[in-house]
Design a protein around this motif. Structure first.
Motif, short mmCIF file in Angstrom:
data_model
loop_
_atom_site.label_atom_id
_atom_site.label_comp_id
_atom_site.label_asym_id
_atom_site.label_seq_id
_atom_site.Cartn_x
_atom_site.Cartn_y
_atom_site.Cartn_z
N VAL A 93 0.87 -1.18 0.00
CA VAL A 93 0.00 0.00 0.00
C VAL A 93 0.91 1.23 0.00
O VAL A 93 1.08 1.92 1.01
CB VAL A 93 -0.95 0.00 1.21
CG1 VAL A 93 -1.92 1.18 1.12
CG2 VAL A 93 -1.72 -1.31 1.29
N GLY A 94 1.55 1.47 -1.14
CA GLY A 94 2.50 2.57 -1.26
C GLY A 94 3.85 2.21 -0.68
O GLY A 94 4.02 1.21 0.02
N ALA A 95 4.84 3.07 -0.98
CA ALA A 95 6.19 2.85 -0.43
C ALA A 95 6.17 2.92 1.09
O ALA A 95 6.97 2.25 1.76
CB ALA A 95 7.15 3.89 -1.00
N GLN A 96 5.24 3.69 1.65
CA GLN A 96 5.20 3.84 3.11
C GLN A 96 4.95 2.51 3.80
O GLN A 96 5.57 2.19 4.82
CB GLN A 96 4.11 4.85 3.49
CG GLN A 96 4.26 5.44 4.87
CD GLN A 96 5.42 6.41 4.97
OE1 GLN A 96 5.72 7.12 4.02
NE2 GLN A 96 6.08 6.44 6.10
N GLN A 97 4.05 1.69 3.25
CA GLN A 97 3.83 0.38 3.87
C GLN A 97 5.04 -0.53 3.69
O GLN A 97 5.34 -1.37 4.54
CB GLN A 97 2.59 -0.32 3.30
CG GLN A 97 2.20 -1.51 4.16
CD GLN A 97 1.27 -2.50 3.50
OE1 GLN A 97 1.19 -2.58 2.28
NE2 GLN A 97 0.56 -3.26 4.31
N ALA A 98 5.75 -0.34 2.58
CA ALA A 98 6.99 -1.11 2.40
C ALA A 98 7.96 -0.83 3.54
O ALA A 98 8.57 -1.75 4.09
CB ALA A 98 7.62 -0.76 1.05
N PHE A 99 8.10 0.45 3.92
CA PHE A 99 8.99 0.79 5.03
C PHE A 99 8.51 0.15 6.33
O PHE A 99 9.30 -0.36 7.12
CB PHE A 99 9.06 2.31 5.22
CG PHE A 99 9.47 3.08 3.99
CD1 PHE A 99 10.29 2.51 3.03
CD2 PHE A 99 9.02 4.38 3.79
CE1 PHE A 99 10.68 3.23 1.90
CE2 PHE A 99 9.39 5.09 2.67
CZ PHE A 99 10.22 4.52 1.72
N GLN A 100 7.19 0.17 6.54
CA GLN A 100 6.66 -0.40 7.78
C GLN A 100 6.89 -1.90 7.85
O GLN A 100 7.29 -2.43 8.90
CB GLN A 100 5.15 -0.12 7.89
CG GLN A 100 4.54 -0.62 9.19
CD GLN A 100 3.04 -0.47 9.24
OE1 GLN A 100 2.41 -0.10 8.25
NE2 GLN A 100 2.46 -0.75 10.39
N LEU A 101 6.66 -2.60 6.74
CA LEU A 101 6.88 -4.04 6.73
C LEU A 101 8.35 -4.38 7.00
O LEU A 101 8.66 -5.29 7.78
CB LEU A 101 6.46 -4.61 5.37
CG LEU A 101 4.96 -4.66 5.09
CD1 LEU A 101 4.72 -4.99 3.62
CD2 LEU A 101 4.27 -5.66 5.99
N LEU A 102 9.25 -3.63 6.37
CA LEU A 102 10.67 -3.88 6.58
C LEU A 102 11.09 -3.56 8.01
O LEU A 102 11.90 -4.28 8.59
CB LEU A 102 11.49 -3.06 5.58
CG LEU A 102 11.33 -3.49 4.11
CD1 LEU A 102 11.96 -2.48 3.18
CD2 LEU A 102 11.92 -4.88 3.89
N ALA A 103 10.53 -2.49 8.56
CA ALA A 103 10.85 -2.15 9.95
C ALA A 103 10.37 -3.25 10.90
O ALA A 103 11.11 -3.67 11.81
CB ALA A 103 10.19 -0.81 10.32
N ASP A 104 9.15 -3.74 10.70
CA ASP A 104 8.62 -4.78 11.58
C ASP A 104 9.40 -6.08 11.46
O ASP A 104 9.58 -6.80 12.45
CB ASP A 104 7.14 -5.03 11.26
CG ASP A 104 6.23 -3.95 11.79
OD1 ASP A 104 6.72 -3.12 12.59
OD2 ASP A 104 5.05 -3.91 11.42
N ALA A 105 9.85 -6.39 10.26
CA ALA A 105 10.54 -7.66 10.05
C ALA A 105 12.01 -7.62 10.46
O ALA A 105 12.55 -8.63 10.93
CB ALA A 105 10.45 -8.06 8.58
N LEU A 106 12.67 -6.47 10.32
CA LEU A 106 14.12 -6.44 10.40
C LEU A 106 14.71 -5.62 11.54
O LEU A 106 15.88 -5.81 11.87
CB LEU A 106 14.70 -5.89 9.07
CG LEU A 106 14.29 -6.63 7.80
CD1 LEU A 106 14.85 -5.91 6.58
CD2 LEU A 106 14.75 -8.08 7.82
N LEU A 107 13.95 -4.70 12.13
CA LEU A 107 14.55 -3.74 13.05
C LEU A 107 14.09 -3.92 14.48
O LEU A 107 12.92 -4.25 14.74
CB LEU A 107 14.25 -2.31 12.60
CG LEU A 107 14.73 -1.89 11.21
CD1 LEU A 107 14.34 -0.45 10.92
CD2 LEU A 107 16.24 -2.08 11.08
#
Length: 507
Positions: free
Chosen positions: A211-225
């Motif tokens: 859902v936009g690049a913003q959700q991409a950042f959220q998914l990566l943050a939840d998975a990796l950080l």
């Protein structure tokens, strides 16, 4: 003294107000004018409605329009017709849940309310970010991001794709619940038509729609950080990405940026590095090929992963595009984030991630827990939009207009603000401006707004902004070309006002 008929006419006139919504047919607007007072409780169940003849005369509409609106509302259960009596509000027209008076609110009954300030564990209330005034679209000179450009929006092409998706033969392609999957047609269009232009070749298992690049950042943050991960982030950098990543509280490592993009030689030890190499946000600098190759080598030597936001990569004015970092990646160390909607409309909310299949599989499960998947209808319509050539032709048109606007901004700055410095970008839809050293961009933005000009102050792009912060960004997607010179002239008046105020303080 008023007559009963005149009183009734006045009452109906106050109750039924046809809204000004040019995109909605007249009959639809009339239905809205009738349904709204029913849902708000101002027309209770059993209330008598004016006749269709009276309603049409009252609102200056044809009787056919009023009759058709009444009939549709009867079919939908909002109204009911009684033989030889007229039309009335139906018994169950208003949902039972709509029972509270407009003044009632949760927590107003005298009990002890929870302390939400203490309970909220992850808040962005105090995080600096890009903001706009509530009625910013009415400001004469909006050099900010946030709306589609009516001059550029491909309405005919996009309407065609939406109508095709709604054809009965196409329903099976997007109406099922896709669970963790995406619409295959869109994955194929991304894989075969969009990514190869960036030098990226991926399997379908390596692509996830977001859902936009913003959700991409959220998914990566939840998975990796988490608190243990060292995240390198450009300084200045993309504030929306910074705020999304900050929710997982990584250990921030500021990374310097110059006219050639991220400074690779001075990188501290990292676990992840977020970069915008195509058009650095906000400076618009393009990461050179030499630095791209050295950055990838350094990531391998130091064992960190690169998150590449290919920000505005399609918006290139001239020359050959620089290859994406992902296209040069030989060891699977680059996670690529792309957007489908930036040049079309920010409201579209379609983006994607390209990464090794093991990571994509995990991200699919995370996304499913959040939203299952982005709108399948929108995915299908946009797949058609790409396959029919609309995406490519729209990108060419946007690039032509944005180059024109960049040149106009450059001319206006040289004329009205000759002591301000800037570099002409190779693409994108913005310009980073450096003011004289004494000037603070946020103070200028506040004064400029009083002159009818909206700019994006530079301090929000820094995790640790200097003061004064002598930078601001001009976005070009929301302002017409012919308005630019007058807008920069108005900005120059704001600069004069700020200079006078600083001079008064100095004395």
């Amino acid at each position: 003294m008023s007559t009963p008929g005149a009183d009734a006419h006045h009452q109906w006139a106050r109750l039924f107000v046809v809204p000004e919504q040019p995109g909605l047919p007249l009959q639809g607007r009339l239905r809205l004018a009738i349904v709204q007072p029913i849902l708000e409780g101002r027309l209770p169940a059993g209330a008598a409605m004016p006749s269709s003849r009276e309603l049409s005369r009252l609102l200056g509409l044809s009787r056919n329009t009023a009759t058709a609106a009444y009939q549709q509302l009867i079919d939908e259960g909002f109204l009911e017709a009684r033989a030889r009596s007229g039309v009335f509000v139906a018994r169950n027209a208003r949902p039972a849940s709509v029972g509270a008076t407009p003044q009632a609110s949760f927590g107003s009954g005298g009990g002890v309310a929870p302390d939400w300030g203490a309970r909220v564990l992850r808040s962005l209330a105090d995080a600096p970010t890009l903001t706009k005034p509530e009625r910013w679209r009415e400001v004469p000179f909006p050099f900010v991001y946030g709306t589609h450009d009516p001059e550029l929006f491909p309405i005919e092409g996009f309407r065609e794709c939406c109508m095709r998706s709604l054809a009965r033969a196409q329903l099976a392609h997007w109406t099922p619940d896709f669970e963790t999957d995406d619409v295959p047609d869109l994955i194929e269009q991304i894989r075969l038509h969009l990514l190869p232009k960036r030098g990226v070749f991926a399997l379908k298992e390596e692509i996830l729609v977001t859902v936009g690049a913003q959700q991409a950042f959220q998914l990566l943050a939840d998975a990796l950080l988490d608190e243990r991960q060292r995240l390198g982030f450009e300084e200045p950098g993309h504030p929306h990405a910074r705020n999304t990543f900050s929710l997982r509280r990584p250990r921030w490592v500021p990374v310097a940026v110059d006219g050639e993009g991220v400074v690779v030689d001075t990188l501290a030890p990292l676990d992840y590095l977020f970069v915008t190499p195509s058009h650095q946000s906000p400076t618009t600098a393009t990461l050179t090929l030499t630095r791209r190759e050295w950055l990838l080598r350094k990531a391998e030597l130091a064992n960190f992963v690169i998150i590449e936001d290919d920000y505005e990569a399609e918006n290139l004015y001239e020359g050959a595009p620089m290859p994406a970092l992902k296209s040069l990646d030989k060891s699977g160390r680059v996670v690529y984030v792309g957007s489908l909607s930036k040049s079309l409309s920010p409201a579209m909310r379609l983006g994607y991630i390209v990464a090794p299949r093991a990571l994509i599989a995990e991200l699919r499960l995370l996304r499913h827990a959040m939203v299952r998947h982005p709108s399948a209808f929108l995915q299908h319509a946009y797949a058609l939009f790409i396959s029919l050539g609309h995406h490519e032709s729209h990108a060419r048109r946007v690039n032509f207009v944005m180059q024109e606007r960049v040149q106009q901004v450059a001319r206006a700055l040289r004329t009205h603000l000759p002591d301000f410095a800037f570099e002409l970008p190779r693409g994108g839809a913005s310009m980073w401006v450096n003011t004289p050293a004494w000037m603070d961009g946020a103070e200028l933005a506040a004064i400029a707004q009083r002159h009818g000009v909206l700019i994006e102050p530079g301090d929000v792009f820094f995790q640790h902004p200097p003061y004064p912060c002598p930078h601001f960004r001009l976005r070009l997607s929301s302002i017409a070309t012919e308005r630019i010179d007058d807008g920069i002239a108005a900005l120059a008046k704001a600069v004069d006002e700020l200079a006078a105020a600083r001079g008064a303080r100095r004395t």
